[in-house]
Motif scaffolding. Sequence first.
Motif: not given
Length: 208
Positions: A98-118
């Motif tokens: 999910r190269f641009l995902r809107l989470s509870a904390g804001g906009a971020n990138y989501s990829h299984p096993g990846c880097c969990a960017p802020p």
Amino acid sequence: SSSAFVTIWYDQSGNARHAAQSTTTAQPAIVTAGAAVTLGGRIVPSFDGNDILVLGGSAFGKQAFPFAAVTTFRRQDPTATNRTVWGNRANPSPDGGRFLRLSAGGANYSHPGCCAPPAIAFADGVGAVHSIVVNSTEMRQRLNGGSDTTTTTVNIDPVTRGWAIGAQAAGDTQYMLGNVAEVVLFDGAPTSGEIQGLERSQGSYFGI
């Protein structure tokens, strides 16, 4: 009053990689109950939590690193967390993202096993411009022309199955709820100046 929906979102690059949807219940609206959906006075698609547009173009769907995107969006409901603006159509993992995902904390990138960017905080109900540049070792993203947030990648693969707007793939559990005004995808790494120019032009065009 009538409504109107997007069947094809035409690619403006000249490469005919249009984003399309033939299933009526999965088409985003541009007119709802007789009123045009707008952002900054410009008509934009509205994704209702069940809509997805799939990009064509097999060559683009098999690109390698690096790649980049500049996206203008608006989330309508702050409770509508974990919503995908656009993503890689590989579903399930490992190479989906999910190269641009809107989470509870804001906009971020989501990829299984990846880097969990802020997550980068944004305001709901107003437009925002997000940019991201990804290569095999790091990703850089920012919001509304602010400072870069750089994250070292851990387990990110090149895109293999093409892109979708409004979700990662059909059957995703994190469909977009809000507006996706513009998505500019790069098969390669644009310069910092090119990214800044797109951020300014998208922001100006959509009144951000």
